[in-house]
Design a protein around this motif. Structure first.
Motif, PDB file in Angstrom:
ATOM      1  N   THR A   1      23.513 -74.275  21.412  1.00 26.28           N
ATOM      2  CA  THR A   1      23.215 -74.161  22.825  1.00 26.28           C
ATOM      3  C   THR A   1      24.606 -73.248  23.572  1.00 26.28           C
ATOM      4  O   THR A   1      24.774 -72.467  24.428  1.00 26.28           O
ATOM      5  CB  THR A   1      22.602 -74.876  23.629  1.00 26.28           C
TER       6      THR A   1
ATOM      7  N   PRO B   1      26.704 -69.469  21.391  1.00 21.10           N
ATOM      8  CA  PRO B   1      26.287 -68.211  21.697  1.00 21.10           C
ATOM      9  C   PRO B   1      26.988 -67.805  23.167  1.00 21.10           C
ATOM     10  O   PRO B   1      26.770 -66.688  23.418  1.00 21.10           O
ATOM     11  CB  PRO B   1      24.867 -68.357  21.669  1.00 21.10           C
ATOM     12  N   HIS B   2      27.496 -68.621  23.944  1.00 17.23           N
ATOM     13  CA  HIS B   2      27.958 -68.251  25.180  1.00 17.23           C
ATOM     14  C   HIS B   2      29.551 -67.951  24.994  1.00 17.23           C
ATOM     15  O   HIS B   2      30.014 -67.447  25.831  1.00 17.23           O
ATOM     16  CB  HIS B   2      27.863 -69.375  26.286  1.00 17.23           C
TER      17      HIS B   2
ATOM     18  N   GLU C   1      29.679 -64.076  19.786  1.00 17.38           N
ATOM     19  CA  GLU C   1      28.471 -62.995  19.838  1.00 17.38           C
ATOM     20  C   GLU C   1      28.351 -62.591  18.536  1.00 17.38           C
ATOM     21  O   GLU C   1      29.199 -62.176  17.839  1.00 17.38           O
ATOM     22  CB  GLU C   1      28.962 -61.788  20.899  1.00 17.38           C
TER      23      GLU C   1
ATOM     24  N   GLU D   1      21.078 -59.208  19.680  1.00 19.39           N
ATOM     25  CA  GLU D   1      20.526 -60.528  20.557  1.00 19.39           C
ATOM     26  C   GLU D   1      19.217 -60.190  20.789  1.00 19.39           C
ATOM     27  O   GLU D   1      18.484 -59.017  20.871  1.00 19.39           O
ATOM     28  CB  GLU D   1      21.335 -60.716  21.931  1.00 19.39           C
TER      29      GLU D   1
ATOM     30  N   ASP E   1      25.003 -67.827  17.722  1.00 22.00           N
ATOM     31  CA  ASP E   1      25.286 -69.382  17.596  1.00 22.00           C
ATOM     32  C   ASP E   1      25.808 -69.815  16.649  1.00 22.00           C
ATOM     33  O   ASP E   1      26.878 -70.307  16.659  1.00 22.00           O
ATOM     34  CB  ASP E   1      24.025 -70.165  18.029  1.00 22.00           C
TER      35      ASP E   1
ATOM     36  N   GLU F   1      20.642 -68.796  24.386  1.00 22.59           N
ATOM     37  CA  GLU F   1      21.721 -68.280  25.167  1.00 22.59           C
ATOM     38  C   GLU F   1      21.031 -67.964  26.526  1.00 22.59           C
ATOM     39  O   GLU F   1      19.908 -67.159  26.362  1.00 22.59           O
ATOM     40  CB  GLU F   1      22.617 -67.399  24.808  1.00 22.59           C
TER      41      GLU F   1
ATOM     42  N   TRP G   1      22.693 -68.907  29.935  1.00 20.22           N
ATOM     43  CA  TRP G   1      23.506 -69.345  31.053  1.00 20.22           C
ATOM     44  C   TRP G   1      24.333 -68.150  31.778  1.00 20.22           C
ATOM     45  O   TRP G   1      24.589 -68.333  32.920  1.00 20.22           O
ATOM     46  CB  TRP G   1      24.775 -70.433  30.597  1.00 20.22           C
ATOM     47  N   HIS G   2      24.589 -67.083  31.224  1.00 16.30           N
ATOM     48  CA  HIS G   2      25.249 -65.964  31.643  1.00 16.30           C
ATOM     49  C   HIS G   2      24.088 -64.820  32.478  1.00 16.30           C
ATOM     50  O   HIS G   2      24.704 -63.991  32.906  1.00 16.30           O
ATOM     51  CB  HIS G   2      26.130 -65.167  30.618  1.00 16.30           C
TER      52      HIS G   2
END
Length: 597
Positions: A52, A55-56, A59, A63, A197, A584, A586-587
């Motif tokens: 988790t 992947p933040h 890349e 996606e 990830d 992913e 969070w962004h």
């Protein structure tokens, strides 16, 4: 006498200063994990929590569209979709120029552009025996021409993996072109390449600079960089200051009201939208839940014990609604299942009596009661091992896997000679020896409740259940080695392809983590190979159906349920939508605390 204007000017300046500070305050997303992250190196991870975070930072080439339902894959670092041969063996992918890795001492003060060779290197790292990558078996099965041979040579010679040798199946003929050639057709390779990830790009000089410490020094091209990591306590990510110009876009379905509302709100915002992510590690449910209720977390799963109070009758409790809290509920792309070790002398083999024993154990389990009591009604009974939202899953499919029928279980046991010969209430084997089955388990409260429920259900049909206790990580090692008789696990889909589920039945996945049951069946192996090479369509779904019927008939796995996900979030968290096969997001959310209640 004129009044002094200094106090007025001072007040105005103070107001401007406070307003500027408030406007400049960083947007911080606060979440919690219940398990520590193990590593931040894509080639060396398999656990959900590490996957988790990564992947933040890293890349992949592609996606998943975060709002699209059903799923949609789009380019991330790739410059367009792949060019493929008619048989899906030749793949050509262009890498988008002008993407850079985050600044790091490994680059010696130079800007480092992402190039196609970085993906060649990253895929080779997964196959390097020295890395012991959990993803090695995945790449082996995909069959990139020459890659398995390169790995086998390193193993046979006990020599370092040769990263510099060009192989025909994995090449970068120029700076921005990646060519992949496969031994067999793989129509869904794109889904694999959408996993940032574990298939995200790493830079060779970073790996060589940090050596064995690379698991704590992740350097990627993604929207965040690692700011700090206190093992077992907290991980902090911050906005990557060198991240390229990238703006929020998505393609929710026209009739998807929630998705369309999120898109209208966030479309065009620069990614990442938040400045910082703070991940607390809180192992126990109750402290984690209290932390959310106290406002220390922005989002949290609802612990099973709190479901009746938090969402009575499936609706958010009024007291939580008044606090500006929202409820998100969806059917997970996951399953909870029990596996039987087919090499075990008590529950294994495909002899008719042994099959009858496993079927009886399956029929004895009162899954609806387990869902209601242990999962607080947040799940649906499973009819096969196949997972919702994935190919091969059919919500209309019904099988014995989903039945609770103690009478039929007893009849099967009687028919095949599993009888209570000494009158103690428990059955013996057909040869008169004691019948005792053993379940591997963990010493946590939820596992104890599950153990007790299963023990009671088995006893109701005359089968004695004992338990083998150990920490989860130790049980996992024993499962890989085939040392456990039975174990209850949960699994989530990593892609929308039912082929991932079929790995659980594929003999070549024994010992690698895919086939815990150590199941061997020639027809199932043939189905796996056929399905892997076929395009999606009715013929492929017919093979999935055949696989389901074999799985139910021979019962190496008993699939119990598919879980519902229930999350609560404060309304200052904008744009949250639970992912399906990716980790992913969070962004892609905003924090607006000035709008919270």
């Amino acid at each position: 006498m004129m009044p002094s204007i200094r106090p007025l000017l001072a007040a105005l300046l103070c107001a401007v200063s406070v307003g500027t500070a408030a406007a400049a305050a960083p947007k911080v997303l606060r979440i919690a994990f219940n398990t520590p992250v193990t590593a931040l190196d894509p080639a060396k991870i398999s656990d959900l929590y590490s996957r988790t975070v990564t992947p933040h930072i890293f890349e992949g080439l592609y996606e998943y569209d975060h709002l699209a339902r059903p799923f949609k894959i789009k380019p991330l670092t790739a410059d367009g979709l792949p060019e493929t041969s008619a048989d899906f063996r030749e793949w050509t992918i262009r890498v988008k120029p002008g993407i850079f890795f985050a600044d790091d001492p490994a680059f010696k003060g130079q800007k480092r552009e992402l190039v196609a060779a970085d993906y060649v290197y990253s895929l080779k790292r997964i196959m390097d025996p020295a890395n012991k990558s959990p993803l090695g078996s995945v790449l082996q099965d995909i069959g990139i021409v020459g890659l398995n041979a390169l790995r086998d040579e390193a193993v046979a010679k006990k020599a370092p993996f040769d990263y510099d040798r060009e192989i025909p199946g994995l090449r970068a003929p120029d700076r921005y072109t990646l060519k992949i050639t496969l031994e067999q057709p793989r129509p869904r390779l794109l889904q694999t390449l959408a996993g940032g990830d574990v298939f995200g790009a790493v830079a060779r000089e970073v790996i060589e600079f940090y050596g064995d410490e690379i698991i704590t020094h992740p350097v990627g091209t993604g929207p965040f960089v690692l700011k700090s990591w206190r093992r077992g306590s907290q991980i902090v990510l911050e906005r990557n200051p060198g991240y390229r110009e990238r703006f929020y876009e998505a393609e929710p379905a026209p009739d998807d009201a929630e998705g369309q509302a999120i898109l209208a709100d966030l479309k065009g915002k620069r990614i990442p939208i938040v400045d910082r992510v703070e991940v607390a590690i809180i192992a126990e449910e109750q402290p984690r839940w209290l932390s959310f209720l106290q406002g220390d977390l922005d989002i949290s799963a609802i612990p099973s014990v709190a479901i009746p109070q938090a969402i009575p009758n499936g609706k958010l409790a009024p007291n939580l609604e008044k606090q500006g809290i929202r409820h998100y509920r969806s059917l997970n792309a996951d399953g909870v299942y029990l596996y039987f070790n087919m090499d075990d002398k008590t529950v294994g083999s495909t002899e008719p009596a042994q099959v009858a024993l496993r079927r009886a154990l399956s029929l004895s389990l009162d899954v609806p009661k387990l869902i209601n009591r242990l999962y607080r009604g947040q799940g649906i009974p499973a009819q096969s091992l196949f997972i919702p939202h994935c190919t091969g899953y059919d919500p209309a499919f019904k099988s014995e896997m989903g039945d609770h029928d103690p009478a039929r279980a007893k009849a099967l046991l009687d028919l095949y000679g599993f009888l209570d010969r000494d009158g103690d209430g428990f059955r013996e084997r057909p040869d008169g020896s004691p019948l005792k089955v053993e379940l591997a388990t963990q010493p946590d409260q939820f596992s104890r409740q599950m153990d007790e429920a299963m023990q009671k259900d088995f006893a109701a049909v005359g089968i004695r259940l004992t338990h083998y206790y150990g920490q989860w990580s130790e049980q996992l090692k024993a499962a890989y080695a085939g040392k456990l008789q039975m174990w209850l696990l949960g699994g989530s889909a990593a892609s929308p392809d039912g082929l991932d589920t079929l790995q659980s039945y594929y003999s070549e996945q024994i010992g690698s983590g895919g086939n815990f049951a150590r199941f061997r069946n020639a027809e199932m192996d043939q189905i796996y190979r056929q399905v892997a090479a076929m395009p999606d369509g009715p013929e492929r779904e017919a093979l999935f159906l055949r696989a389901k019927l074999i799985g139910v008939a021979l019962m190496p796995y008993k699939s119990l349920l598919h879980r519902m996900a229930n999350s609560l979030a404060y309304k200052h968290l904008i744009g949250f939508r639970r992912p399906l096969f990716w980790n992913e997001w969070w962004h892609l959310v905003d924090i607006r605390r000035d709008e919270s209640s």
